[in-house]
Design a protein around this motif. Structure first.
Motif, PDB file in Angstrom:
ATOM      1  N   GLY A  10       0.818  -1.211   0.000  1.00 51.10           N
ATOM      2  CA  GLY A  10       0.000   0.000   0.000  1.00 51.10           C
ATOM      3  C   GLY A  10       0.848   1.256   0.000  1.00 51.10           C
ATOM      4  N   PHE A  11       0.171   2.360   0.102  1.00 47.71           N
ATOM      5  CA  PHE A  11       0.825   3.668   0.049  1.00 47.71           C
ATOM      6  C   PHE A  11       1.886   3.805   1.156  1.00 47.71           C
ATOM      7  N   ILE A  12       1.474   3.843   2.415  1.00 44.25           N
ATOM      8  CA  ILE A  12       2.446   4.091   3.488  1.00 44.25           C
ATOM      9  C   ILE A  12       3.333   2.864   3.703  1.00 44.25           C
ATOM     10  N   ASP A  31       0.111  -8.926   2.109  1.00 43.35           N
ATOM     11  CA  ASP A  31      -0.849  -7.957   1.566  1.00 43.35           C
ATOM     12  C   ASP A  31      -1.815  -8.716   0.641  1.00 43.35           C
ATOM     13  N   ASP A  32      -3.091  -8.367   0.716  1.00 44.24           N
ATOM     14  CA  ASP A  32      -4.053  -9.060  -0.167  1.00 44.24           C
ATOM     15  C   ASP A  32      -4.271  -8.295  -1.473  1.00 44.24           C
ATOM     16  N   THR A  35      -6.230  -2.905  -2.058  1.00 48.97           N
ATOM     17  CA  THR A  35      -6.010  -1.528  -2.529  1.00 48.97           C
ATOM     18  C   THR A  35      -4.535  -1.305  -2.874  1.00 48.97           C
ATOM     19  N   GLY A  36      -3.663  -2.184  -2.418  1.00 51.39           N
ATOM     20  CA  GLY A  36      -2.232  -2.058  -2.701  1.00 51.39           C
ATOM     21  C   GLY A  36      -1.898  -2.491  -4.121  1.00 51.39           C
ATOM     22  N   ASP A  51      -4.646 -12.468   2.796  1.00 52.77           N
ATOM     23  CA  ASP A  51      -5.505 -11.674   3.684  1.00 52.77           C
ATOM     24  C   ASP A  51      -5.040 -11.920   5.122  1.00 52.77           C
ATOM     25  N   ILE A  52      -4.940 -10.855   5.911  1.00 51.25           N
ATOM     26  CA  ILE A  52      -4.457 -11.033   7.294  1.00 51.25           C
ATOM     27  C   ILE A  52      -5.437 -11.831   8.155  1.00 51.25           C
ATOM     28  N   HIS A  72       0.283  -2.241   8.830  1.00 54.54           N
ATOM     29  CA  HIS A  72      -0.347  -1.178   8.056  1.00 54.54           C
ATOM     30  C   HIS A  72      -1.565  -1.655   7.252  1.00 54.54           C
ATOM     31  N   TYR A 141     -14.934   3.066  10.976  1.00 59.39           N
ATOM     32  CA  TYR A 141     -13.470   3.027  10.793  1.00 59.39           C
ATOM     33  C   TYR A 141     -12.767   3.556  12.042  1.00 59.39           C
ATOM     34  N   LYS A 145     -10.351   1.284  14.507  1.00 61.85           N
ATOM     35  CA  LYS A 145      -8.940   1.629  14.785  1.00 61.85           C
ATOM     36  C   LYS A 145      -8.731   1.730  16.296  1.00 61.85           C
ATOM     37  N   VAL A 171      -1.931  11.543   6.023  1.00 57.46           N
ATOM     38  CA  VAL A 171      -0.648  11.258   5.378  1.00 57.46           C
ATOM     39  C   VAL A 171      -0.801  11.459   3.867  1.00 57.46           C
TER      40      VAL A 171
HETATM   41  N1  LIG Z   1      -3.276   7.548   4.663  1.00 61.65           N
HETATM   42  C1  LIG Z   1      -3.605   8.164   5.784  1.00 61.65           C
HETATM   43  O1  LIG Z   1      -3.739   9.389   5.822  1.00 61.65           O
HETATM   44  C2  LIG Z   1      -3.787   7.397   7.062  1.00 61.65           C
HETATM   45  C3  LIG Z   1      -4.179   8.096   8.222  1.00 61.65           C
HETATM   46  C4  LIG Z   1      -4.359   7.387   9.409  1.00 61.65           C
HETATM   47  C5  LIG Z   1      -4.109   6.021   9.432  1.00 61.65           C
HETATM   48  N2  LIG Z   1      -3.751   5.365   8.288  1.00 61.65           N
HETATM   49  C6  LIG Z   1      -3.532   3.923   8.360  1.00 61.65           C
HETATM   50  O2  LIG Z   1      -2.313   3.598   7.720  1.00 61.65           O
HETATM   51  C7  LIG Z   1      -2.419   2.306   7.116  1.00 61.65           C
HETATM   52  C8  LIG Z   1      -1.991   2.367   5.670  1.00 61.65           C
HETATM   53  O3  LIG Z   1      -2.842   3.265   4.985  1.00 61.65           O
HETATM   54  P1  LIG Z   1      -2.565   3.679   3.473  1.00 61.65           P
HETATM   55  O4  LIG Z   1      -2.986   5.085   3.322  1.00 61.65           O
HETATM   56  O5  LIG Z   1      -1.196   3.278   3.066  1.00 61.65           O
HETATM   57  O6  LIG Z   1      -3.660   2.795   2.725  1.00 61.65           O
HETATM   58  P2  LIG Z   1      -3.507   1.708   1.571  1.00 61.65           P
HETATM   59  O7  LIG Z   1      -4.923   1.308   1.238  1.00 61.65           O
HETATM   60  O8  LIG Z   1      -2.630   2.199   0.482  1.00 61.65           O
HETATM   61  O9  LIG Z   1      -2.761   0.530   2.317  1.00 61.65           O
HETATM   62  C9  LIG Z   1      -3.409  -0.527   2.955  1.00 61.65           C
HETATM   63  C10 LIG Z   1      -2.786  -1.810   2.454  1.00 61.65           C
HETATM   64  O10 LIG Z   1      -3.362  -2.915   3.177  1.00 61.65           O
HETATM   65  C11 LIG Z   1      -3.716  -3.934   2.244  1.00 61.65           C
HETATM   66  N3  LIG Z   1      -4.844  -4.663   2.849  1.00 61.65           N
HETATM   67  C12 LIG Z   1      -6.107  -4.220   3.056  1.00 61.65           C
HETATM   68  N4  LIG Z   1      -6.837  -5.186   3.639  1.00 61.65           N
HETATM   69  C13 LIG Z   1      -6.028  -6.251   3.798  1.00 61.65           C
HETATM   70  C14 LIG Z   1      -6.199  -7.548   4.341  1.00 61.65           C
HETATM   71  N5  LIG Z   1      -7.393  -7.951   4.838  1.00 61.65           N
HETATM   72  N6  LIG Z   1      -5.142  -8.404   4.355  1.00 61.65           N
HETATM   73  C15 LIG Z   1      -3.936  -8.015   3.846  1.00 61.65           C
HETATM   74  N7  LIG Z   1      -3.720  -6.797   3.314  1.00 61.65           N
HETATM   75  C16 LIG Z   1      -4.745  -5.939   3.297  1.00 61.65           C
HETATM   76  C17 LIG Z   1      -4.099  -3.206   0.964  1.00 61.65           C
HETATM   77  O11 LIG Z   1      -4.002  -4.025  -0.186  1.00 61.65           O
HETATM   78  C18 LIG Z   1      -3.060  -2.091   0.967  1.00 61.65           C
HETATM   79  O12 LIG Z   1      -1.871  -2.506   0.329  1.00 61.65           O
HETATM   80  C19 LIG Z   1      -3.850   1.852   7.344  1.00 61.65           C
HETATM   81  O13 LIG Z   1      -3.886   1.024   8.483  1.00 61.65           O
HETATM   82  C20 LIG Z   1      -4.598   3.131   7.627  1.00 61.65           C
HETATM   83  O14 LIG Z   1      -5.740   2.914   8.434  1.00 61.65           O
HETATM   84  C21 LIG Z   1      -3.592   6.020   7.113  1.00 61.65           C
END
Ligand SMILES: NC(=O)c1ccc[n+]([C@@H]2O[C@H](COP(=O)([O-])OP(=O)(O)OC[C@H]3O[C@@H](n4cnc5c(N)ncnc54)[C@H](O)[C@@H]3O)[C@@H](O)[C@H]2O)c1
Length: 310
Positions: A10-12, A31-32, A35-36, A51-52, A72, A141, A145, A171
């Motif tokens: 994913g992004f972060i 990672d599943d 969205t990644g 999937d986790i 993440h 959500y 969290k 972020v």
């Molecule tokens: N982006 C932000 O501003 C922000 C703010 C607060 C918290 N967060 C938290 O940071 C984390 C990462 O967010 P992001 O912005 O990178 O989002 P993102 O959607 O890019 O990353 C999430 C990743 O988790 C994977 N994923 C989702 N469900 C899954 C599952 N059941 N099993 C395995 N993998 C799974 C997705 O494929 C993706 O690669 C998340 O936990 C989010 O709640 C993000």
């Protein structure tokens, strides 16, 4: 050290993986790809497409024996959590419990958890919001969290599993998905680069704490080294309105587009920014990237990606 990163496509998470690899750690990504993206995954990391919540997660832990877990993976779309709270809870609450069980059974030293500063506190009673602000989420959500944070605390008490919960602001940066429901900066840049007018929900005067992904990565590295587990806000401590953000992007992109205003969306806070002194005190961290330089880096990334696509 061997670090298992959930959501590492994913992004972060993918930026965290890159930095861990750079620092010489062995990295395993789970990672599943919901969205990644596969192309985000560092080629030096070992990848499990999983999937986790899968029972097979235990086999990954048994095979890999990670020292640390960086969590993440999440369903992170506020609107989706309102439409389908069961799905949100399955991924964010049950998924976290699955991980915690695997951590305890396989003697993981510490789990670092990506939490949310804004979503868990609800509409702020005072600004900036510190870690002791009353918790009152206004979306599934936010509640999922917060519940996950409570499970970390419980497993710490019952099993001695160390944790660091990082409560992020908004972020932004390269690789954020401009086609998703979250990430206003990526969405605005994506639209403006395609010559389309972005939509601002509500008056645009709602304030957020925008923190650059490179700074967020650094705190994930520092969280591996801190002595005691902590729950800390990760933001800049500064608030920026959506209208201000749009104005800066318009100027940096040299655009003449105006936004479209639409009614506010359910489950979204009016205004929030974070008190960040605890992160400085406990982790020696503070955000280093100012908004304009962070936006410039993000714009460059999207320009390059669009250039590749044409
Ligand atoms: N982006 C932000 O501003 C922000 C703010 C607060 C918290 N967060 C938290 O940071 C984390 C990462 O967010 P992001 O912005 O990178 O989002 P993102 O959607 O890019 O990353 C999430 C990743 O988790 C994977 N994923 C989702 N469900 C899954 C599952 N059941 N099993 C395995 N993998 C799974 C997705 O494929 C993706 O690669 C998340 O936990 C989010 O709640 C993000």
């Amino acid at each position: 050290m061997k670090v298992l990163v959930t959501g590492g496509a994913g992004f972060i998470g993918s930026h965290v993986v890159d930095r861990l690899v750079e620092k010489g750690h062995e990295v395993v990504v789970v990672d599943d790809l919901s969205t990644g993206r596969k192309e985000n995954i560092n080629p030096q990391a070992k990848f499990y497409h999983m999937d986790i919540t899968s029972p097979k997660l235990e086999e990954v832990f048994q095979a890999e024996k990670p020292d640390f877990v960086n969590h993440h993976a999440a369903q992170m779309d506020v609107r989706k959590s309102i439409e389908d709270p069961l799905f949100d809870a399955r991924v964010n609450i049950l998924g976290t419990i699955c991980l915690l069980e695997c951590c305890c059974a396989n003697k993981v030293g510490r789990i670092i958890f990506a939490s949310s500063g804004g979503a868990i506190c609800g509409e702020p009673r005072h600004l900036p919001v510190d870690e002791r602000h009353p918790v009152s989420p206004i979306s599934p959500y936010g509640l999922s969290k917060y519940t996950a944070e409570k499970y970390l605390r419980l497993y710490n008490l019952s099993h001695g599993l160390e944790y660091v919960a990082l409560r992020y602001g908004n972020v932004y940066g390269p690789r954020q998905d401009p086609f998703g429901e979250a990430g206003v900066i990526a969405i605005f840049i994506g639209k403006m680069l395609r010559g389309k007018r972005p939509t601002i929900y509500g008056t645009g005067e709602q304030i957020r704490d925008y923190v650059y992904v490179g700074d967020v990565v650094e705190v994930n590295i520092l969280a591996m080294e801190v002595q005691d587990g902590v729950t800390v806000n990760i933001g800049t401590g500064k608030g920026t309105s959506v209208n201000e953000l749009f104005k800066i992007l318009k100027e940096r992109l040299g655009s003449n587009l105006d936004p479209i205003y639409a009614p506010p969306r359910m489950g979204e806070l009016d205004s929030i920014f974070l008190e960040v002194s605890l992160a400085r005190e406990k982790l020696g961290w503070s955000a280093q990237t100012d908004l304009v330089s962070g936006l410039d880096k993000t714009i460059d990334f999207f320009k390059e990606r669009m250039g590749q696509a044409t």
